[in-house]
Design a protein around this motif. Structure first.
Motif, PDB file in Angstrom:
ATOM      1  N   LEU A 209       0.909  -1.269  -0.196  1.00  0.00           N
ATOM      2  CA  LEU A 209      -0.226  -0.039   0.014  1.00  0.00           C
ATOM      3  C   LEU A 209       0.864   1.252  -0.088  1.00  0.00           C
ATOM      4  CD1 LEU A 209      -2.734   1.298  -0.005  1.00  0.00           C
ATOM      5  CD2 LEU A 209      -2.700   1.006   2.495  1.00  0.00           C
ATOM      6  N   PRO A 210       1.897   1.514   0.835  1.00  0.00           N
ATOM      7  CA  PRO A 210       2.599   2.561   0.826  1.00  0.00           C
ATOM      8  C   PRO A 210       3.156   2.868  -0.684  1.00  0.00           C
ATOM      9  CG  PRO A 210       3.185   1.470   2.878  1.00  0.00           C
ATOM     10  CD  PRO A 210       2.442   0.334   1.940  1.00  0.00           C
ATOM     11  N   ARG A 211       3.725   2.007  -0.977  1.00  0.00           N
ATOM     12  CA  ARG A 211       4.191   2.019  -2.407  1.00  0.00           C
ATOM     13  C   ARG A 211       3.509   2.414  -3.778  1.00  0.00           C
ATOM     14  NH1 ARG A 211       6.419  -2.314  -2.101  1.00  0.00           N
ATOM     15  NH2 ARG A 211       4.958  -3.656  -3.742  1.00  0.00           N
ATOM     16  N   ALA A 212       2.280   1.597  -3.240  1.00  0.00           N
ATOM     17  CA  ALA A 212       1.061   1.914  -4.534  1.00  0.00           C
ATOM     18  C   ALA A 212       0.795   3.368  -4.241  1.00  0.00           C
ATOM     19  CB  ALA A 212      -0.140   1.140  -4.054  1.00  0.00           C
ATOM     20  N   LEU A 213       0.670   3.885  -2.913  1.00  0.00           N
ATOM     21  CA  LEU A 213       0.152   5.462  -2.851  1.00  0.00           C
ATOM     22  C   LEU A 213       1.115   6.245  -3.359  1.00  0.00           C
ATOM     23  CD1 LEU A 213      -1.274   5.213   0.746  1.00  0.00           C
ATOM     24  CD2 LEU A 213      -2.561   5.258  -1.434  1.00  0.00           C
ATOM     25  N   GLY A 214       2.348   6.005  -3.180  1.00  0.00           N
ATOM     26  CA  GLY A 214       3.504   6.723  -3.950  1.00  0.00           C
ATOM     27  C   GLY A 214       3.342   6.757  -5.273  1.00  0.00           C
ATOM     28  N   GLU A 215       2.901   5.843  -6.213  1.00  0.00           N
ATOM     29  CA  GLU A 215       2.753   5.583  -7.494  1.00  0.00           C
ATOM     30  C   GLU A 215       1.458   6.200  -7.913  1.00  0.00           C
ATOM     31  OE1 GLU A 215       2.635   1.383  -8.097  1.00  0.00           O
ATOM     32  OE2 GLU A 215       4.774   1.369  -7.767  1.00  0.00           O
ATOM     33  N   THR A 216       0.529   6.416  -6.965  1.00  0.00           N
ATOM     34  CA  THR A 216      -0.763   7.319  -7.411  1.00  0.00           C
ATOM     35  C   THR A 216      -0.477   8.539  -7.522  1.00  0.00           C
ATOM     36  OG1 THR A 216      -2.198   5.588  -6.134  1.00  0.00           O
ATOM     37  CG2 THR A 216      -2.879   7.837  -6.498  1.00  0.00           C
ATOM     38  N   LEU A 217       0.631   9.136  -6.945  1.00  0.00           N
ATOM     39  CA  LEU A 217       1.042  10.494  -6.962  1.00  0.00           C
ATOM     40  C   LEU A 217       1.467  10.938  -8.647  1.00  0.00           C
ATOM     41  CD1 LEU A 217       2.560  11.311  -3.840  1.00  0.00           C
ATOM     42  CD2 LEU A 217       0.382  12.072  -4.617  1.00  0.00           C
ATOM     43  N   ASP A 218       1.857   9.967  -9.338  1.00  0.00           N
ATOM     44  CA  ASP A 218       2.293  10.109 -10.528  1.00  0.00           C
ATOM     45  C   ASP A 218       1.397   9.832 -11.621  1.00  0.00           C
ATOM     46  OD1 ASP A 218       4.954  10.566  -9.370  1.00  0.00           O
ATOM     47  OD2 ASP A 218       5.299   8.426  -9.337  1.00  0.00           O
ATOM     48  N   ARG A 219       0.065   9.319 -11.208  1.00  0.00           N
ATOM     49  CA  ARG A 219      -0.823   9.095 -12.122  1.00  0.00           C
ATOM     50  C   ARG A 219      -1.962  10.029 -12.268  1.00  0.00           C
ATOM     51  NH1 ARG A 219      -0.120   3.696  -9.910  1.00  0.00           N
ATOM     52  NH2 ARG A 219      -2.277   3.943  -9.144  1.00  0.00           N
ATOM     53  N   GLU A 220      -2.732   9.977 -13.257  1.00  0.00           N
ATOM     54  CA  GLU A 220      -4.066  10.685 -13.352  1.00  0.00           C
ATOM     55  C   GLU A 220      -4.869  10.470 -12.085  1.00  0.00           C
ATOM     56  OE1 GLU A 220      -5.234  13.286 -14.813  1.00  0.00           O
ATOM     57  OE2 GLU A 220      -4.062  13.513 -16.776  1.00  0.00           O
ATOM     58  N   PRO A 221      -5.617  11.410 -11.688  1.00  0.00           N
ATOM     59  CA  PRO A 221      -5.714  12.660 -11.762  1.00  0.00           C
ATOM     60  C   PRO A 221      -4.760  13.500 -10.995  1.00  0.00           C
ATOM     61  CG  PRO A 221      -7.435  12.298 -10.311  1.00  0.00           C
ATOM     62  CD  PRO A 221      -6.567  10.981 -10.695  1.00  0.00           C
ATOM     63  N   LEU A 222      -3.754  12.837 -10.067  1.00  0.00           N
ATOM     64  CA  LEU A 222      -3.093  13.590  -9.366  1.00  0.00           C
ATOM     65  C   LEU A 222      -1.343  14.033  -9.854  1.00  0.00           C
ATOM     66  CD1 LEU A 222      -4.018  11.985  -6.091  1.00  0.00           C
ATOM     67  CD2 LEU A 222      -4.798  13.969  -7.045  1.00  0.00           C
ATOM     68  N   GLY A 223      -1.096  13.447 -10.904  1.00  0.00           N
ATOM     69  CA  GLY A 223       0.136  13.459 -11.543  1.00  0.00           C
ATOM     70  C   GLY A 223       0.709  14.964 -11.685  1.00  0.00           C
ATOM     71  N   ALA A 224       1.926  15.156 -12.107  1.00  0.00           N
ATOM     72  CA  ALA A 224       2.271  16.349 -12.067  1.00  0.00           C
ATOM     73  C   ALA A 224       1.879  17.179 -13.316  1.00  0.00           C
ATOM     74  CB  ALA A 224       4.040  16.284 -12.364  1.00  0.00           C
ATOM     75  N   GLY A 225       2.001  18.316 -13.445  1.00  0.00           N
ATOM     76  CA  GLY A 225       1.436  19.238 -14.394  1.00  0.00           C
ATOM     77  C   GLY A 225      -0.074  19.210 -14.541  1.00  0.00           C
ATOM     78  N   MET A 226      -0.632  19.702 -13.306  1.00  0.00           N
ATOM     79  CA  MET A 226      -2.147  19.868 -13.126  1.00  0.00           C
ATOM     80  C   MET A 226      -2.526  20.994 -14.049  1.00  0.00           C
ATOM     81  SD  MET A 226      -3.025  18.873  -9.386  1.00  0.00           S
ATOM     82  CE  MET A 226      -3.271  17.047  -8.783  1.00  0.00           C
ATOM     83  N   THR A 227      -1.976  21.934 -13.972  1.00  0.00           N
ATOM     84  CA  THR A 227      -2.473  23.226 -14.739  1.00  0.00           C
ATOM     85  C   THR A 227      -2.338  23.120 -16.161  1.00  0.00           C
ATOM     86  OG1 THR A 227      -1.550  24.815 -13.011  1.00  0.00           O
ATOM     87  CG2 THR A 227      -1.715  25.687 -15.331  1.00  0.00           C
ATOM     88  N   ALA A 228      -1.250  22.248 -16.764  1.00  0.00           N
ATOM     89  CA  ALA A 228      -1.254  22.082 -18.137  1.00  0.00           C
ATOM     90  C   ALA A 228      -2.363  21.241 -18.343  1.00  0.00           C
ATOM     91  CB  ALA A 228      -0.004  21.403 -18.498  1.00  0.00           C
ATOM     92  N   ARG A 229      -2.971  20.064 -17.757  1.00  0.00           N
ATOM     93  CA  ARG A 229      -3.714  19.175 -17.997  1.00  0.00           C
ATOM     94  C   ARG A 229      -5.192  20.064 -18.060  1.00  0.00           C
ATOM     95  NH1 ARG A 229      -1.034  16.143 -14.455  1.00  0.00           N
ATOM     96  NH2 ARG A 229      -2.706  15.972 -12.966  1.00  0.00           N
ATOM     97  N   TRP A 230      -5.532  20.739 -17.117  1.00  0.00           N
ATOM     98  CA  TRP A 230      -6.638  21.549 -17.166  1.00  0.00           C
ATOM     99  C   TRP A 230      -6.806  22.586 -18.372  1.00  0.00           C
ATOM    100  CZ3 TRP A 230     -10.943  23.370 -14.098  1.00  0.00           C
ATOM    101  CH2 TRP A 230     -11.404  24.286 -14.412  1.00  0.00           C
TER     102      TRP A 230
END
Length: 277
Positions: A209-230
């Protein structure tokens, strides 16, 4: 998701401590009981000395282990009579009791029950056990304090990340023509949370679970570049994306709280906490 029971693990710790104390007390009791029935060679020689026979008989009279008509030359006891040596051979417990009483009355050191050393070994055993338990509980307490600090830091990082994303989403929803909002704060909070999740993943190597949550931060919709995706979405798509992002934030913070709770608990066994694998 379930995590290990704090109450259950504390109960295990209390049971272990109780068992150690019980073993120590039983050992002391057995030791003293064994010593109570014996006197050492030096005490035997001292008690059976010729010039001390009358005093030995007087002590035996006082304790009621020989009959009143007993003398220094001939003692009478239940089931027999004879000299002090024979009495000692046939009634060793009575002799040992009398000899110890005589030693105590005379305040003479010996290896028997009246010796200052007779209580030293049990006292030392209790002291060693008590010190070991105190050191063990001290280490457990220090470790628990460190885990609480780490767990609270993880919770705080999740709260800070969610707050930063929420601020960015509000700015995007209220955006007017012009420069797009900066998502630098979101990225900073995201990096901090990812770092703490990696530390949790290292502590729980067999729990995904801790590792999976870290990977979640890199995927949609929480990945980097939120402004660009908006910006890349049409005005009709943006409300759905915002709702999806907020739902992901709520789920992420709840699961991070579960990881923090598992980190904070005492770890008496290496079983992996239950939950998503």
């Amino acid at each position: 998701m379930r995590v290990p029971s704090v109450i259950g693990r504390r109960a295990v710790a209390a049971a272990v401590a109780f068992a150690l104390v019980a073993v120590a007390v039983a050992g002391v009791w057995a030791y003293r009981r064994h010593r109570a029935g014996t006197v050492d060679d030096a005490a035997v020689v001292w008690c059976l000395a010729a010039d001390r026979r009358p005093t030995l008989v007087q002590a035996a009279h006082a304790l009621g282990v020989v009959r009143p008509e007993s003398t220094a030359e001939r003692l009478d006891w239940p089931g027999g009579s004879g000299g002090a040596e024979r009495w000692r051979g046939e009634r060793p417990a009575d002799f040992a009791r009398t000899c110890r009483a005589l030693l105590g009355a005379e305040q003479r050191p010996s290896g028997g029950g009246s010796s200052p050393w007779s209580g030293f070994t049990p006292a030392l055993l209790l002291a060693v056990v008590s010190a070991a338990l105190a050191a063990w509980f001290s280490r457990r307490s220090a470790s628990a304090d460190a885990r609480r600090v780490e767990a609270e830091a993880l919770r705080a990082a999740a709260r800070a990340y969610r707050a930063a994303v929420e601020r960015l989403l509000r700015e995007l929803e209220q955006r007017r023509p012009g420069m797009a909002p900066d998502d630098g704060e979101v990225q900073d909070r995201r990096l901090e949370l990812a770092t703490r999740l990696r530390a949790a993943a290292t502590a729980y190597r067999h729990w995904s679970l801790p590792r999976a949550l870290g990977e979640t931060l890199d995927r949609e919709p929480l990945g980097a570049g939120m402004t660009a995706r908006w910006t890349a979405r049409t005005p009709q798509e943006r409300p759905g994306w915002v709702a999806e992002t907020r739902a992901a934030l709520v789920r992420l913070e709840a699961e991070v709280a579960q990881v923090a709770e598992a980190m904070q608990e005492p770890r008496f066994r290496t079983r992996t906490p239950a939950g998503r694998r």
